[in-house]
Design a protein around this motif. Structure first.
Motif, PDB file in Angstrom:
ATOM      1  N   SER A 112       0.830  -1.204   0.000  1.00  0.00           N
ATOM      2  CA  SER A 112       0.000   0.000   0.000  1.00  0.00           C
ATOM      3  C   SER A 112       0.865   1.254   0.000  1.00  0.00           C
ATOM      4  O   SER A 112       0.563   2.231  -0.701  1.00  0.00           O
ATOM      5  N   ILE A 160       2.369   1.578  -3.527  1.00  0.00           N
ATOM      6  CA  ILE A 160       1.398   2.000  -4.538  1.00  0.00           C
ATOM      7  C   ILE A 160       0.908   3.424  -4.284  1.00  0.00           C
ATOM      8  O   ILE A 160       0.649   4.188  -5.219  1.00  0.00           O
ATOM      9  N   GLY A 161       0.782   3.763  -3.007  1.00  0.00           N
ATOM     10  CA  GLY A 161       0.227   5.072  -2.658  1.00  0.00           C
ATOM     11  C   GLY A 161      -1.255   5.029  -2.373  1.00  0.00           C
ATOM     12  O   GLY A 161      -1.912   6.077  -2.340  1.00  0.00           O
ATOM     13  N   ALA A 162      -1.829   3.834  -2.164  1.00  0.00           N
ATOM     14  CA  ALA A 162      -3.263   3.697  -1.885  1.00  0.00           C
ATOM     15  C   ALA A 162      -3.518   2.345  -1.253  1.00  0.00           C
ATOM     16  O   ALA A 162      -2.783   1.377  -1.510  1.00  0.00           O
ATOM     17  N   HIS A 212      -5.885  -1.105  -0.418  1.00  0.00           N
ATOM     18  CA  HIS A 212      -6.533  -2.055  -1.309  1.00  0.00           C
ATOM     19  C   HIS A 212      -7.952  -1.585  -1.656  1.00  0.00           C
ATOM     20  O   HIS A 212      -8.773  -1.364  -0.774  1.00  0.00           O
ATOM     21  N   GLU A 268      -8.806   1.291  -2.744  1.00  0.00           N
ATOM     22  CA  GLU A 268      -8.972   2.744  -2.533  1.00  0.00           C
ATOM     23  C   GLU A 268      -8.656   3.498  -3.819  1.00  0.00           C
ATOM     24  O   GLU A 268      -7.697   3.176  -4.528  1.00  0.00           O
ATOM     25  N   ARG A 269      -9.498   4.539  -4.083  1.00  0.00           N
ATOM     26  CA  ARG A 269      -9.244   5.424  -5.217  1.00  0.00           C
ATOM     27  C   ARG A 269      -8.502   6.651  -4.715  1.00  0.00           C
ATOM     28  O   ARG A 269      -8.976   7.356  -3.820  1.00  0.00           O
ATOM     29  N   SER A 270      -7.348   6.880  -5.303  1.00  0.00           N
ATOM     30  CA  SER A 270      -6.523   7.992  -4.837  1.00  0.00           C
ATOM     31  C   SER A 270      -5.752   8.585  -6.002  1.00  0.00           C
ATOM     32  O   SER A 270      -5.247   7.840  -6.862  1.00  0.00           O
ATOM     33  N   ASP A 318      -2.977   9.837  -5.806  1.00  0.00           N
ATOM     34  CA  ASP A 318      -1.548   9.573  -5.568  1.00  0.00           C
ATOM     35  C   ASP A 318      -1.139   8.149  -5.948  1.00  0.00           C
ATOM     36  O   ASP A 318       0.029   7.775  -5.791  1.00  0.00           O
ATOM     37  N   ARG A 319      -2.081   7.362  -6.416  1.00  0.00           N
ATOM     38  CA  ARG A 319      -1.775   5.976  -6.762  1.00  0.00           C
ATOM     39  C   ARG A 319      -0.761   5.928  -7.907  1.00  0.00           C
ATOM     40  O   ARG A 319      -0.909   6.612  -8.914  1.00  0.00           O
ATOM     41  N   THR A 324       0.531   2.678  -9.139  1.00  0.00           N
ATOM     42  CA  THR A 324       0.270   1.476  -9.928  1.00  0.00           C
ATOM     43  C   THR A 324      -0.812   0.668  -9.231  1.00  0.00           C
ATOM     44  O   THR A 324      -1.432   1.147  -8.277  1.00  0.00           O
ATOM     45  N   HIS A 325      -1.072  -0.544  -9.714  1.00  0.00           N
ATOM     46  CA  HIS A 325      -2.120  -1.377  -9.130  1.00  0.00           C
ATOM     47  C   HIS A 325      -1.551  -2.751  -8.782  1.00  0.00           C
ATOM     48  O   HIS A 325      -0.517  -3.178  -9.319  1.00  0.00           O
TER      49      HIS A 325
END
Length: 399
Positions: free
Chosen positions: A36, A39-41, A43, A45-47, A49-50, A52-53
């Motif tokens: 997390s 990735i910057g987010a 599981h 979560e819409r952000s 700052d994301r 990648t997935h």
């Protein structure tokens, strides 16, 4: 009940399944937190700052003190992720490999290594895996056997060969393993070379001795070996001008074949008295007495001893404080016993590289012990000329 108290209680009770499951849950939580952060987010979560997935999981075995467990390591669509807590696993893997390698060097067969791994709390390991792991010893062995010989002059050189069984092309054959030991300028023993050949023919010994010379072997004045024709011819070719001493152990074995079994202990005792004398002059005197005594009852043994006298007593041409030590303390025979102790467990090697790997590792281990142990000869007195200069002082001190 407090969580820590629960963990302590279950740990003391030895509930391995509980500890393994608890460790798995803890690792999953840590990996999820690290992913997390990467990735910057969180599981799902819409952000904005994301970066990648997540992209599924990959399985990896983890060897722990509570056994082997499967971890589901998250994968990323872009970039890569490796759990930070698995770094200790890398160290534990190295330790485990070191244990397996050392077990192999100590003579534990590949079949028994599987039980050793299970005793460490890990899953079993196949024979092919053990062979691949032990293959990592090749780098160390090659470095040891190919090192420059820059500790000369090497005045005294011992040569011998052992026979080992190897599988080749669906059948079992015998190969010869040549081992060379010498005394360096500091008076310490060194294992200076080893090679595997089809037989003890002259071409094999000639190539082996020339390889030692190419690596820097120099200053050889006395070579101790058995009387194999191919070996003695190679010694005369490569070390022209050096004296040759027939190995005491091999000579005694050949001599005793010329007397009845019941008389062998007595004959062996008589011959040993030759080498127990305090000076070269007394050695030659006792030699003549033994030849005469054996001539009465065992003429064949007496004749053989008289004919080979020059080669058997060559060591007396190196007077000094250590002239007797060169003969009485043969490092090659004790080294051969140690090699056989390790290789007898293996029995039949799968190929020649396996022979080189195991025996080379044993030799490297013995070489390190000699390097930190007591000196074999007096420091600074390792050549015949130095021994001759020291002889008067030694005789005066004895008087």
């Amino acid at each position: 009940m407090d969580l820590l108290e629960l963990l302590r209680k279950r740990g003391v009770d030895g509930d391995v399944d509980f500890l393994r499951e608890a460790l798995r849950v803890l690792m999953d939580a840590i990996m999820d937190a690290e992913v997390s952060a990467r990735i910057g987010a969180e599981h799902g979560e819409r952000s904005p700052d994301r970066l990648t997935h997540r992209n599924g999981y990959r399985s990896r075995a983890w060897d722990t003190r509570v056994g082997t467990m499967e971890l589901r390591i998250p994968k990323l669509r872009e970039g890569s992720y490796f759990p930070s807590l698995l770094e200790p696993r890398r160290r534990s893997e190295k330790a485990l490999l070191a244990v397996i390698q050392q077990a192999y060097v100590e003579g534990v067969s590949t079949r028994r290594v599987d039980d050793l791994v299970k005793a460490l709390g890990c899953e079993g390991i196949s024979k092919s895996q053990v062979s691949r792991i032990c293959g990592e010893l090749d780098r160390v062995v090659d470095s040891f056997l190919d090192r420059p010989l820059d500790g000369g002059p090497y005045c005294y050189l011992w040569l011998d060969a052992l026979s080992q069984k190897v599988r080749e092309e669906g059948r079992i054959v015998n190969v010869s393993v040549a081992v060379a030991t010498a005394v360096n300028a500091e008076g310490r023993r060194e294992i200076i070379g080893m090679d595997v050949g089809t037989s003890e023919e002259g071409a094999f010994w000639l190539a082996f001795l020339r390889s030692l010379s190419a690596r820097g072997l120099s200053g050889v004045e006395l070579v101790i070996s058995d009387a194999h024709r191919g070996l003695t011819d190679a010694i005369a070719t490569v070390f022209a001008g050096a004296s040759w001493q027939r190995c005491r152990t091999h000579f005694m074995t050949n001599l005793l074949t010329r007397v009845p079994r019941s008389a062998q202990p007595w004959v062996a005792t008589m011959v040993r008295t030759i080498y127990q004398q305090p000076s070269p002059q007394e050695v030659h005197s006792q030699f003549e007495k033994v030849v005469e005594q054996l001539a009465e009852r065992f003429p064949q043994a007496s004749s053989m001893l008289a004919e080979d006298g020059a080669d058997v007593l060559a060591f007396t041409g190196f007077p000094g404080a250590h002239w007797k030590q060169v003969w009485s303390n043969n490092p090659q025979e004790r080294l051969n016993k140690e090699i056989r102790r390790r290789t007898d467990v293996v029995g039949i090697f799968p190929n020649r590289p396996a022979v080189r790997r195991l025996i080379g590792a044993v030799l490297a281990e013995q070489h390190d012990e000699w390097a930190v142990g007591r000196r074999y000869l007096t420091p600074g007195v390792t050549t015949k000329q130095e021994a001759l200069q020291e002889a008067p002082l030694t005789q005066s001190a004895a008087a």
